[in-house]
Design a protein around this motif. Structure first.
Motif, PDB file in Angstrom:
ATOM      1  N   UNK A 103       0.828  -1.212   0.000  1.00 26.69           N
ATOM      2  CA  UNK A 103       0.000   0.000   0.000  1.00 26.69           C
ATOM      3  C   UNK A 103       0.857   1.255   0.000  1.00 26.69           C
ATOM      4  N   UNK A 104       0.351   2.316  -0.598  1.00 26.29           N
ATOM      5  CA  UNK A 104       1.043   3.596  -0.549  1.00 26.29           C
ATOM      6  C   UNK A 104       0.040   4.676  -0.168  1.00 26.29           C
ATOM      7  N   UNK A 110      -1.299  10.012  -5.792  1.00 27.88           N
ATOM      8  CA  UNK A 110      -1.672  11.158  -6.615  1.00 27.88           C
ATOM      9  C   UNK A 110      -0.449  11.715  -7.340  1.00 27.88           C
ATOM     10  N   UNK A 111       0.707  11.783  -6.646  1.00 27.12           N
ATOM     11  CA  UNK A 111       1.866  12.339  -7.358  1.00 27.12           C
ATOM     12  C   UNK A 111       2.302  11.426  -8.498  1.00 27.12           C
ATOM     13  N   UNK A 112       2.161  10.124  -8.312  1.00 29.66           N
ATOM     14  CA  UNK A 112       2.530   9.245  -9.430  1.00 29.66           C
ATOM     15  C   UNK A 112       1.551   9.390 -10.580  1.00 29.66           C
ATOM     16  N   UNK A 118      -0.817   9.159 -18.180  1.00 30.62           N
ATOM     17  CA  UNK A 118      -1.536   8.072 -18.853  1.00 30.62           C
ATOM     18  C   UNK A 118      -1.102   6.759 -18.189  1.00 30.62           C
ATOM     19  N   UNK A 119      -1.861   6.328 -17.178  1.00 36.41           N
ATOM     20  CA  UNK A 119      -1.425   5.138 -16.442  1.00 36.41           C
ATOM     21  C   UNK A 119      -2.587   4.364 -15.844  1.00 36.41           C
ATOM     22  N   UNK A 167      -8.489   7.484  -7.553  1.00 35.43           N
ATOM     23  CA  UNK A 167      -8.284   8.928  -7.453  1.00 35.43           C
ATOM     24  C   UNK A 167      -8.491   9.524  -8.846  1.00 35.43           C
ATOM     25  N   UNK A 168      -7.474   9.381  -9.715  1.00 35.30           N
ATOM     26  CA  UNK A 168      -7.610   9.941 -11.064  1.00 35.30           C
ATOM     27  C   UNK A 168      -7.513   8.885 -12.148  1.00 35.30           C
ATOM     28  N   UNK A 169      -6.875   7.748 -11.822  1.00 32.34           N
ATOM     29  CA  UNK A 169      -6.624   6.758 -12.871  1.00 32.34           C
ATOM     30  C   UNK A 169      -7.218   5.405 -12.475  1.00 32.34           C
ATOM     31  N   UNK A 170      -7.441   4.555 -13.476  1.00 33.02           N
ATOM     32  CA  UNK A 170      -8.079   3.262 -13.204  1.00 33.02           C
ATOM     33  C   UNK A 170      -7.244   2.360 -12.287  1.00 33.02           C
TER      34      UNK A 170
END
Ligand SMILES: [Zn+2]
Length: 246
Positions: A103-104, A110-112, A118-119, A167-170
């Motif tokens: 876990x992170x 979010x920073x990654x 595109x990830x 958060x933002x990506x799948x």
């Protein structure tokens, strides 16, 4: 920091006994570690922070990386401001696949996500035994929100559901070969569990995606195929899963 690939005479190479090379990210010397028990890897000679996002490579990482061409694995990604990190997998269309075993924090996630843009995340669902047991019971007694594609409301949003709420990506959770029963029905083929957010309540919703279609999506830009439920006519009310996709 352990790597699968290092540069030896300018060529990407896997660790072999007694081989020396340099790190493709920071340029420092790395030595091949080829023990009997650990997977063979490259290790930095000096203790230094080459990429603070990097986590120790596990068998699980290796298995996933092995699905993709060598040149897509451990690819250095540069941002405009010069920041650089090693992506676990970066496809030829620029999609970064981050394989996350541990876990992170939401901040780091979010920073990654901002860095790679595109990830997708592939998360090792078997990192904690408690997650598997909780997940199993959640899907077994979950509410089906939608038949096609199959969307499930996990109801209890604890543990892995909270930690990996998108958060933002799948986000795709990988439980390996574990078998699951959803509301009384067995799934017909291996899946990854996609975590989505409900557009109204913003709660986590889960949707099984076939593993084969996920791999095809990454390799060839194919469609993700979600499982679907076929309701039998009355009085056979039990739902059934079929190879129907959307
Ligand atoms: Zn390095």
């Amino acid at each position: 920091m352990k790597l699968r690939y290092a540069l030896v005479d300018g060529e990407r190479q896997e660790a072999q006994p007694k081989l020396r090379g340099s790190c493709p990210n920071c340029g420092m010397d790395v030595v091949a570690k080829c023990g009997q028990f650990r997977i063979w890897h490259w290790s930095h000679k000096q203790k230094l922070e080459c990429d603070h996002w990097w986590e120790p490579e596990t068998e699980w990482h290796r298995k996933w990386k092995g699905v993709f061409p060598d040149s897509w694995q451990e690819v250095i990604h540069y941002a405009d401001d010069g920041e650089r990190h090693i992506a676990d997998v970066k496809t030829d269309t620029g999609l970064v696949i981050e394989l996350q075993h541990s876990p992170i924090s939401p901040d780091e996630r979010l920073s990654r996500e901002m860095f790679y843009k595109q990830m997708v995340w592939v998360v090792d669902g078997l990192r904690y035994k408690t997650d598997l047991e909780a997940f199993r019971s959640v899907v077994e007694f979950a509410t089906i929100l939608r038949d096609d594609p199959l969307y499930i409301d996990p109801r209890r949003k604890t543990g892995i559901f909270r930690r990996w709420a998108p958060l933002q990506t799948p986000v795709f959770i990988d439980f390996g070969d574990e078998q699951f029963v959803v509301a009384g029905c067995s799934l017909l083929e291996p899946v990854l569990w996609q975590f989505l957010l409900h557009p109204v309540t913003n709660d986590v919703v889960i949707a099984p995606v076939t593993r084969a279609s996920f791999v095809d999506y990454c390799l060839n830009g194919g469609e993700l195929r979600h499982l679907a439920v076929l309701r039998r006519p009355m009085p056979l009310r039990r739902p059934r899963y079929v190879r129907r996709y959307r």
